[in-house]
Design a protein around this motif. Structure first.
Motif, short mmCIF file in Angstrom:
data_model
loop_
_atom_site.label_atom_id
_atom_site.label_comp_id
_atom_site.label_asym_id
_atom_site.label_seq_id
_atom_site.Cartn_x
_atom_site.Cartn_y
_atom_site.Cartn_z
N MET A 152 83.29 23.05 -1.15
CA MET A 152 84.07 23.75 -2.08
C MET A 152 84.88 22.64 -2.84
O MET A 152 85.12 22.71 -4.00
N VAL A 153 85.22 21.23 -2.24
CA VAL A 153 85.88 20.36 -2.76
C VAL A 153 85.02 20.02 -3.84
O VAL A 153 85.58 19.51 -4.95
N VAL A 154 83.79 19.52 -3.68
CA VAL A 154 82.98 19.10 -4.67
C VAL A 154 82.85 19.96 -5.84
O VAL A 154 82.90 19.51 -7.14
N ARG A 155 82.92 21.42 -5.95
CA ARG A 155 82.91 22.06 -6.99
C ARG A 155 84.03 22.15 -7.76
O ARG A 155 83.91 21.92 -9.02
N ALA A 156 85.15 22.18 -7.05
CA ALA A 156 86.67 22.07 -7.58
C ALA A 156 86.70 20.61 -8.58
O ALA A 156 87.00 20.73 -9.49
N GLU A 157 86.29 19.63 -7.82
CA GLU A 157 86.26 18.25 -8.33
C GLU A 157 85.19 18.26 -9.89
O GLU A 157 85.73 17.92 -10.90
N ALA A 158 84.01 19.23 -9.70
CA ALA A 158 83.09 19.15 -10.72
C ALA A 158 83.68 20.00 -12.03
O ALA A 158 83.78 19.68 -13.10
N LEU A 159 84.53 21.31 -11.85
CA LEU A 159 84.98 21.86 -12.78
C LEU A 159 86.24 21.09 -13.29
O LEU A 159 86.23 21.18 -14.66
N ARG A 160 87.01 20.01 -12.54
CA ARG A 160 87.90 19.53 -13.07
C ARG A 160 87.38 18.36 -13.90
O ARG A 160 87.82 18.10 -15.19
N PHE A 161 86.29 17.74 -13.71
CA PHE A 161 85.90 16.75 -14.38
C PHE A 161 85.17 17.64 -15.80
O PHE A 161 85.46 17.08 -16.85
N LEU A 162 84.62 18.61 -15.84
CA LEU A 162 83.97 19.33 -17.06
C LEU A 162 85.09 19.80 -17.97
O LEU A 162 85.25 19.86 -19.11
N ALA A 163 86.28 20.16 -17.42
CA ALA A 163 87.45 20.72 -18.37
C ALA A 163 88.11 19.36 -18.79
O ALA A 163 88.59 19.43 -19.81
N SER A 164 87.90 18.25 -18.19
CA SER A 164 88.62 16.86 -18.86
C SER A 164 87.97 16.45 -19.83
O SER A 164 87.91 15.24 -20.58
N LEU A 165 86.47 16.74 -20.10
CA LEU A 165 85.78 16.26 -21.25
C LEU A 165 86.22 16.60 -22.80
O LEU A 165 86.69 17.70 -23.03
N LYS A 166 86.37 15.60 -23.75
CA LYS A 166 86.80 15.74 -24.96
C LYS A 166 85.66 16.00 -25.91
O LYS A 166 84.85 15.32 -25.93
N GLN A 167 85.66 17.17 -26.72
CA GLN A 167 84.65 17.35 -27.59
C GLN A 167 85.36 18.20 -28.87
O GLN A 167 86.45 18.51 -28.61
N PRO A 168 84.67 17.83 -29.84
CA PRO A 168 85.23 18.66 -31.04
C PRO A 168 85.39 20.33 -30.75
O PRO A 168 84.69 20.88 -29.87
N ARG A 169 86.35 20.80 -31.51
CA ARG A 169 86.65 22.21 -31.41
C ARG A 169 85.42 23.19 -31.71
O ARG A 169 85.30 24.30 -31.00
N TRP A 170 84.64 22.75 -32.56
CA TRP A 170 83.68 23.66 -32.77
C TRP A 170 82.15 23.15 -32.07
O TRP A 170 81.44 24.11 -32.46
#
Length: 84
Positions: A1-19
């Motif tokens: 489960m630690v890996v999944r939480a780490e992956a979700l944090r990584f995905l949340a940290s990605l910068k992309q345009p609002r659209w």
């Protein structure tokens, strides 16, 4: 489960345009891309010599996409994909 939480944090940290599509949307698009390209590569393998050039081009596109994805995800800057 630690890996999944780490992956979700990584995905949340990605910068992309609002659209842009949400992350799950990009996962669907990426999965469809690899399914289509793999199907095309399999068809070219069945074509033997006539499909050799197309097979090499498909492999080149997939390798280039892999490198591009590595750079965008490594630097967590999906917005760069829209600038270049």
């Amino acid at each position: 489960m630690v890996v999944r939480a780490e992956a979700l944090r990584f995905l949340a940290s990605l910068k992309q345009p609002r659209w842009a599509l949400p992350i799950w949307g990009w996962m669907i698009v990426g999965g469809a891309f690899y399914v289509i390209m793999t199907y095309g590569a399999a068809a070219m393998l069945q074509a033997r010599e006539q499909g050799l050039v197309a097979l090499v081009m498909i492999i080149a596109v997939m390798v280039t996409d892999g490198v591009w994805n590595y750079l965008l995800f490594r630097y967590r800057r999906l917005d760069w994909a829209y600038c270049w």
